[in-house]
Design an enzyme around this catalytic site. Structure first.
Site, PDB file in Angstrom:
ATOM      1  CG  ASP A  82      -1.937   1.103   0.571  1.00 45.26           C
ATOM      2  OD1 ASP A  82      -2.271   1.072  -0.099  1.00 45.26           O
ATOM      3  OD2 ASP A  82      -3.064   1.765   1.773  1.00 45.26           O
ATOM      4  CG  HIS A  94       7.349   5.507  -2.993  1.00 45.36           C
ATOM      5  ND1 HIS A  94       7.885   5.264  -4.553  1.00 45.36           N
ATOM      6  CD2 HIS A  94       6.258   4.398  -3.075  1.00 45.36           C
ATOM      7  CE1 HIS A  94       6.706   5.716  -4.875  1.00 45.36           C
ATOM      8  NE2 HIS A  94       5.171   4.505  -4.230  1.00 45.36           N
ATOM      9  NE  ARG A  95       4.735  -0.900  -5.476  1.00 48.67           N
ATOM     10  CZ  ARG A  95       3.949   0.895  -6.183  1.00 48.67           C
ATOM     11  NH1 ARG A  95       5.442   1.719  -6.816  1.00 48.67           N
ATOM     12  NH2 ARG A  95       3.422   1.631  -5.512  1.00 48.67           N
TER      13      ARG A  95
END
Length: 204
Positions: free
Chosen positions: A72, A185-186
């Site tokens: 998420d 970020h991922r």
């Protein structure tokens, strides 16, 4: 290490491409939630990125009998008190497109000076096994909100996010997929996850 099946708990094409690329050299057979059309997707009712990632990973692991990976993620804008945050995908409404969400964000940021346009992408990833074992990783990417969209790569808020690594001169949508994966970020969350995965898989 025996090859295991990992279900990516998403139907988002952008996420599937990024996750598959970042996981491609691991001893895993990659499927997605689309390979299980009979399984309904869970409602994302969590109040945090962790809540939603955990409930999605657990749901798909128990429904399919395979390892499941769920993330998420979203964008947190300081001038908006951390919004859109966990509601990034639905910021302009439950059926909002990426363009709708960007439009609302830019409207709310109208007139905010550059020095106050600080923001970050945040990603929480959970890998859950049907036995109940799970691991978690997190990644953060700092930057600024641009005044208008630029670029045609990526998805989501990429056209209006100016990452710090490029001196705030290029949006994520102006970066190649390989460059984005190196800094995002991922990508950072998955790099941390990859450190944990071999031991986790050996213990299953």
């Amino acid at each position: 290490m025996r090859r295991k099946t990992l279900v990516l708990a998403t139907g988002n094409e952008g996420k599937i491409r990024e996750l598959s690329s970042l996981l491609r050299d691991l001893p895993l057979r990659i499927l997605t939630s689309r390979d299980f059309p009979e399984v309904p997707a869970p409602k994302e009712v969590g109040e945090t990125f962790f809540d939603n990632a955990f409930l999605k990973a657990r749901h798909w692991a128990l429904a399919t009998g395979h390892l499941a990976l769920a993330d998420d993620s979203g964008i947190e804008v300081d001038a908006l008190g951390g919004a859109p945050g966990v509601r990034s995908a639905r910021y302009a409404g439950p059926e909002a497109t990426d363009e709708d969400n960007i439009r609302r964000l830019l409207e709310e940021m109208k007139g905010v000076p550059r020095e106050n346009r600080t923001a970050r992408f945040r990603c929480v990833i959970i890998v859950y096994h049907p036995s109940g074992r799970w691991i978690k990783a997190e990644g953060v990417w700092e930057g600024l909100i641009a005044e208008e969209p630029r670029g045609n790569q990526g998805f989501g808020y990429d056209p209006v996010f100016l990452p710090v690594e490029f001196d705030f001169t290029r949006t994520v949508a102006e970066l190649s997929p390989e460059t984005k994966n190196r800094f995002s970020h991922r990508g950072r969350a998955l790099a941390a996850l990859r450190e944990m995965l071999p031991e986790f898989l050996r213990g299953l």
